[in-house]
Design a protein around this motif. Sequence first.
Motif, PDB file in Angstrom:
ATOM      1  N   LEU A   1      10.021  -6.000   6.208  1.00  0.00           N
ATOM      2  CA  LEU A   1       8.553  -5.265   6.599  1.00  0.00           C
ATOM      3  C   LEU A   1       8.478  -4.231   5.675  1.00  0.00           C
ATOM      4  O   LEU A   1       7.539  -3.750   5.064  1.00  0.00           O
ATOM      5  CB  LEU A   1       8.584  -4.694   8.024  1.00  0.00           C
ATOM      6  N   LEU A   2       9.634  -3.519   5.280  1.00  0.00           N
ATOM      7  CA  LEU A   2       9.634  -2.448   4.242  1.00  0.00           C
ATOM      8  C   LEU A   2       9.188  -2.845   2.855  1.00  0.00           C
ATOM      9  O   LEU A   2       8.498  -2.371   2.345  1.00  0.00           O
ATOM     10  CB  LEU A   2      11.113  -1.793   4.020  1.00  0.00           C
ATOM     11  N   GLY A   3       9.696  -4.043   2.646  1.00  0.00           N
ATOM     12  CA  GLY A   3       9.328  -4.905   1.253  1.00  0.00           C
ATOM     13  C   GLY A   3       7.819  -5.077   1.370  1.00  0.00           C
ATOM     14  O   GLY A   3       7.301  -4.850   0.221  1.00  0.00           O
ATOM     15  N   ILE A   4       7.199  -5.398   2.249  1.00  0.00           N
ATOM     16  CA  ILE A   4       5.720  -5.611   2.499  1.00  0.00           C
ATOM     17  C   ILE A   4       5.144  -4.181   2.396  1.00  0.00           C
ATOM     18  O   ILE A   4       4.102  -4.158   1.577  1.00  0.00           O
ATOM     19  CB  ILE A   4       5.562  -6.175   3.611  1.00  0.00           C
ATOM     20  N   LEU A   5       5.605  -3.402   2.777  1.00  0.00           N
ATOM     21  CA  LEU A   5       5.041  -1.959   2.807  1.00  0.00           C
ATOM     22  C   LEU A   5       5.026  -1.502   1.202  1.00  0.00           C
ATOM     23  O   LEU A   5       4.090  -0.831   0.919  1.00  0.00           O
ATOM     24  CB  LEU A   5       5.722  -0.856   3.629  1.00  0.00           C
ATOM     25  N   ARG A   6       6.093  -1.895   0.437  1.00  0.00           N
ATOM     26  CA  ARG A   6       6.315  -1.690  -0.877  1.00  0.00           C
ATOM     27  C   ARG A   6       5.197  -2.355  -1.630  1.00  0.00           C
ATOM     28  O   ARG A   6       4.457  -1.549  -2.611  1.00  0.00           O
ATOM     29  CB  ARG A   6       7.560  -2.056  -1.228  1.00  0.00           C
ATOM     30  N   ILE A   7       4.980  -3.484  -1.425  1.00  0.00           N
ATOM     31  CA  ILE A   7       3.740  -4.508  -1.937  1.00  0.00           C
ATOM     32  C   ILE A   7       2.417  -3.766  -1.661  1.00  0.00           C
ATOM     33  O   ILE A   7       1.579  -3.388  -2.759  1.00  0.00           O
ATOM     34  CB  ILE A   7       3.877  -5.880  -1.557  1.00  0.00           C
TER      35      ILE A   7
END
Length: 230
Positions: free
Chosen positions: A81-87
């Motif tokens: 989910l952290l990767g999605i927030l980065r995107i």
Amino acid sequence: IPGPSPSKGETIEHQKKIGLWSVVLPSADASVVRRTLSTLTENPNGLPGSNESSETVAKREAFWSSVKPAHFGVKIGEKSLLGILRIIMVGVFIGLLGNNSFGRRLLLKFPSLFSLGWFKKNGPTEEEVESASFKMWFVGRGYSNESLASQGSTKPDLEIVTRVTGPEIGYVATPIIIVQCALILLSQRNNLPKGGVYPPGIVFGPTDLQQRLQQNGISFDVVSKSTISS
């Protein structure tokens, strides 16, 4: 298109079957697919070649008869989910700064800062390109038979998951795809439409492009086929 229109779904979605979190990607991909299907609706047998043989005509018509209309959307996935927030953060930066000349100068001057480390002025090293790869998942939901599809309000009862994988997508895979398309244009010109502006799918669909890509390191796999519980 048979059946009810799919819901837009959640902004951030967890695809448990493939182990990814995803968010809608506002790219041109969905528009290109829709244009392909729109052209196919107007030309159910596909676009005729400029001087194709009867054998090629039969092959083209058989190919397009197997293609069904579909709703299509694109999402970008991450394992966390952290990767999605980065995107999302990078998308916000590009959306806000890309609308004016000053913002675009900032994006070009500090690409690493505003992409949170994804892009840099010098580009990737050869080692980074060689170690990179891409993976695209396709999750399709539809009907196991025509009678269900014809009922209109019935929800899909079948799910098929497929996957396309290959080497680094920008510097390696894209040139492979472009070169193979060019070779088809050179060697199969009589089997292709006379000319015009078309999405690539309607032009290269009946050709041997997929086989050519598979021979050059890009794989197409059916991952699973399962019944959707009601």
